[in-house]
Scaffold this motif. Sequence first.
Motif, PDB file in Angstrom:
ATOM      1  N   ALA A  86      -3.298   5.611  12.810  1.00 60.15           N
ATOM      2  CA  ALA A  86      -1.976   6.038  12.338  1.00 60.15           C
ATOM      3  C   ALA A  86      -1.410   5.020  11.350  1.00 60.15           C
ATOM      4  O   ALA A  86      -0.782   5.387  10.357  1.00 60.15           O
ATOM      5  CB  ALA A  86      -1.026   6.211  13.521  1.00 60.15           C
ATOM      6  N   ARG A  87      -1.646   3.757  11.580  1.00 58.77           N
ATOM      7  CA  ARG A  87      -1.167   2.728  10.649  1.00 58.77           C
ATOM      8  C   ARG A  87      -1.933   2.796   9.318  1.00 58.77           C
ATOM      9  O   ARG A  87      -1.326   2.700   8.256  1.00 58.77           O
ATOM     10  CB  ARG A  87      -1.331   1.329  11.254  1.00 58.77           C
ATOM     11  CG  ARG A  87      -0.338   1.025  12.351  1.00 58.77           C
ATOM     12  CD  ARG A  87      -0.661  -0.337  12.972  1.00 58.77           C
ATOM     13  NE  ARG A  87       0.306  -0.698  13.964  1.00 58.77           N
ATOM     14  CZ  ARG A  87       1.399  -1.421  13.711  1.00 58.77           C
ATOM     15  NH1 ARG A  87       1.645  -1.840  12.498  1.00 58.77           N
ATOM     16  NH2 ARG A  87       2.231  -1.703  14.672  1.00 58.77           N
ATOM     17  N   LYS A 129       0.314   5.431   7.321  1.00 57.81           N
ATOM     18  CA  LYS A 129       1.267   4.356   6.995  1.00 57.81           C
ATOM     19  C   LYS A 129       2.426   4.297   7.995  1.00 57.81           C
ATOM     20  O   LYS A 129       3.552   4.032   7.632  1.00 57.81           O
ATOM     21  CB  LYS A 129       1.821   4.538   5.579  1.00 57.81           C
ATOM     22  CG  LYS A 129       0.794   4.706   4.487  1.00 57.81           C
ATOM     23  CD  LYS A 129       0.005   3.449   4.282  1.00 57.81           C
ATOM     24  CE  LYS A 129      -0.927   3.644   3.085  1.00 57.81           C
ATOM     25  NZ  LYS A 129      -2.129   2.911   3.183  1.00 57.81           N
ATOM     26  N   PHE A 130       2.128   4.564   9.256  1.00 55.48           N
ATOM     27  CA  PHE A 130       3.146   4.459  10.294  1.00 55.48           C
ATOM     28  C   PHE A 130       3.376   2.989  10.640  1.00 55.48           C
ATOM     29  O   PHE A 130       2.458   2.173  10.572  1.00 55.48           O
ATOM     30  CB  PHE A 130       2.713   5.188  11.561  1.00 55.48           C
ATOM     31  CG  PHE A 130       2.871   6.683  11.512  1.00 55.48           C
ATOM     32  CD1 PHE A 130       3.234   7.341  10.364  1.00 55.48           C
ATOM     33  CD2 PHE A 130       2.675   7.438  12.653  1.00 55.48           C
ATOM     34  CE1 PHE A 130       3.376   8.710  10.328  1.00 55.48           C
ATOM     35  CE2 PHE A 130       2.812   8.807  12.633  1.00 55.48           C
ATOM     36  CZ  PHE A 130       3.168   9.445  11.474  1.00 55.48           C
ATOM     37  N   VAL A 131       4.626   2.678  11.021  1.00 50.23           N
ATOM     38  CA  VAL A 131       4.953   1.326  11.491  1.00 50.23           C
ATOM     39  C   VAL A 131       5.792   1.456  12.759  1.00 50.23           C
ATOM     40  O   VAL A 131       6.401   2.490  13.021  1.00 50.23           O
ATOM     41  CB  VAL A 131       5.745   0.529  10.419  1.00 50.23           C
ATOM     42  CG1 VAL A 131       4.873   0.225   9.230  1.00 50.23           C
ATOM     43  CG2 VAL A 131       7.000   1.234  10.007  1.00 50.23           C
ATOM     44  N   THR A 187       3.313  -2.317   0.898  1.00 48.88           N
ATOM     45  CA  THR A 187       2.229  -1.632   0.213  1.00 48.88           C
ATOM     46  C   THR A 187       1.826  -2.485  -0.970  1.00 48.88           C
ATOM     47  O   THR A 187       2.654  -2.813  -1.824  1.00 48.88           O
ATOM     48  CB  THR A 187       2.673  -0.242  -0.279  1.00 48.88           C
ATOM     49  OG1 THR A 187       3.145   0.501   0.840  1.00 48.88           O
ATOM     50  CG2 THR A 187       1.520   0.496  -0.923  1.00 48.88           C
ATOM     51  N   ILE A 188       0.567  -2.848  -1.036  1.00 50.91           N
ATOM     52  CA  ILE A 188       0.063  -3.673  -2.124  1.00 50.91           C
ATOM     53  C   ILE A 188      -0.494  -2.744  -3.190  1.00 50.91           C
ATOM     54  O   ILE A 188      -1.355  -1.913  -2.928  1.00 50.91           O
ATOM     55  CB  ILE A 188      -1.027  -4.637  -1.620  1.00 50.91           C
ATOM     56  CG1 ILE A 188      -0.446  -5.546  -0.552  1.00 50.91           C
ATOM     57  CG2 ILE A 188      -1.614  -5.418  -2.782  1.00 50.91           C
ATOM     58  CD1 ILE A 188      -1.471  -6.402   0.142  1.00 50.91           C
ATOM     59  N   VAL A 189       0.042  -2.905  -4.380  1.00 50.97           N
ATOM     60  CA  VAL A 189      -0.378  -2.068  -5.495  1.00 50.97           C
ATOM     61  C   VAL A 189      -1.262  -2.903  -6.395  1.00 50.97           C
ATOM     62  O   VAL A 189      -0.899  -4.011  -6.793  1.00 50.97           O
ATOM     63  CB  VAL A 189       0.842  -1.543  -6.273  1.00 50.97           C
ATOM     64  CG1 VAL A 189       0.401  -0.700  -7.451  1.00 50.97           C
ATOM     65  CG2 VAL A 189       1.760  -0.770  -5.360  1.00 50.97           C
ATOM     66  N   ASP A 190      -2.407  -2.362  -6.726  1.00 52.90           N
ATOM     67  CA  ASP A 190      -3.320  -3.052  -7.631  1.00 52.90           C
ATOM     68  C   ASP A 190      -2.754  -2.968  -9.040  1.00 52.90           C
ATOM     69  O   ASP A 190      -2.378  -1.902  -9.522  1.00 52.90           O
ATOM     70  CB  ASP A 190      -4.693  -2.402  -7.558  1.00 52.90           C
ATOM     71  CG  ASP A 190      -5.754  -3.227  -8.266  1.00 52.90           C
ATOM     72  OD1 ASP A 190      -5.460  -4.369  -8.640  1.00 52.90           O
ATOM     73  OD2 ASP A 190      -6.874  -2.708  -8.424  1.00 52.90           O
ATOM     74  N   LEU A 191      -2.675  -4.106  -9.737  1.00 52.26           N
ATOM     75  CA  LEU A 191      -2.081  -4.136 -11.070  1.00 52.26           C
ATOM     76  C   LEU A 191      -2.905  -3.348 -12.089  1.00 52.26           C
ATOM     77  O   LEU A 191      -2.362  -2.792 -13.033  1.00 52.26           O
ATOM     78  CB  LEU A 191      -1.903  -5.578 -11.543  1.00 52.26           C
ATOM     79  CG  LEU A 191      -0.857  -6.394 -10.788  1.00 52.26           C
ATOM     80  CD1 LEU A 191      -0.820  -7.819 -11.330  1.00 52.26           C
ATOM     81  CD2 LEU A 191       0.504  -5.752 -10.907  1.00 52.26           C
ATOM     82  N   ASP A 192      -4.213  -3.298 -11.903  1.00 48.73           N
ATOM     83  CA  ASP A 192      -5.046  -2.534 -12.824  1.00 48.73           C
ATOM     84  C   ASP A 192      -4.729  -1.041 -12.747  1.00 48.73           C
ATOM     85  O   ASP A 192      -4.714  -0.347 -13.751  1.00 48.73           O
ATOM     86  CB  ASP A 192      -6.527  -2.756 -12.523  1.00 48.73           C
ATOM     87  CG  ASP A 192      -6.958  -4.189 -12.817  1.00 48.73           C
ATOM     88  OD1 ASP A 192      -6.291  -4.852 -13.630  1.00 48.73           O
ATOM     89  OD2 ASP A 192      -7.971  -4.617 -12.227  1.00 48.73           O
TER      90      ASP A 192
END
Length: 166
Positions: free
Chosen positions: A108-109, A113-115, A123-128
């Motif tokens: 679920a996590r 994206k449950f917390v 949320t980590i976003v890739d710069l590319d």
Amino acid sequence: MAATGPRRDPARRPKGRGPGRRLRAAGASLAPEAVQRRSAISAGRWIGALTVFIMLAFLLGPTLKTYVDQRREISSLQEKVAEQRADVAAMEKEKALWGDKTYVEQQARQRLKFVKVGEKPYTIVDLDEATPAKADPVAEAASRSPWYGQVWESVKVADDPLIPAR
């Protein structure tokens, strides 16, 4: 035990009959008619044997082909069954994992994206991937204008052959 009946003397056996007659006749010179008759009989036997062999081939050929085809089909089905059994085993293993509460929470996590209450999600976003691609200037202008401006832009684009179609 005494033998009852008259005994024959082997020296008195008639010479024209018996198992040794053919051997004696083969040694003697045969007449040409006898040789032809013998070769005709031999050829007839070969033709008969060949006919029987051909008939057996015609009768057993399709049966043998069917047998080989069925064996091939059986082996392919056995391979398919083995693959399906492996899939079933993997699915049963996954089913057992879904019975565990910690695994369900982890999925679920990750997937949804449950917390938990009080946690902060990141949320980590890739710069590319986040770098925007160069947009079409005509599309940008059309998207910034109101709907009637977008309709008028599309009419102008459709009417002008020099502007590339999107």
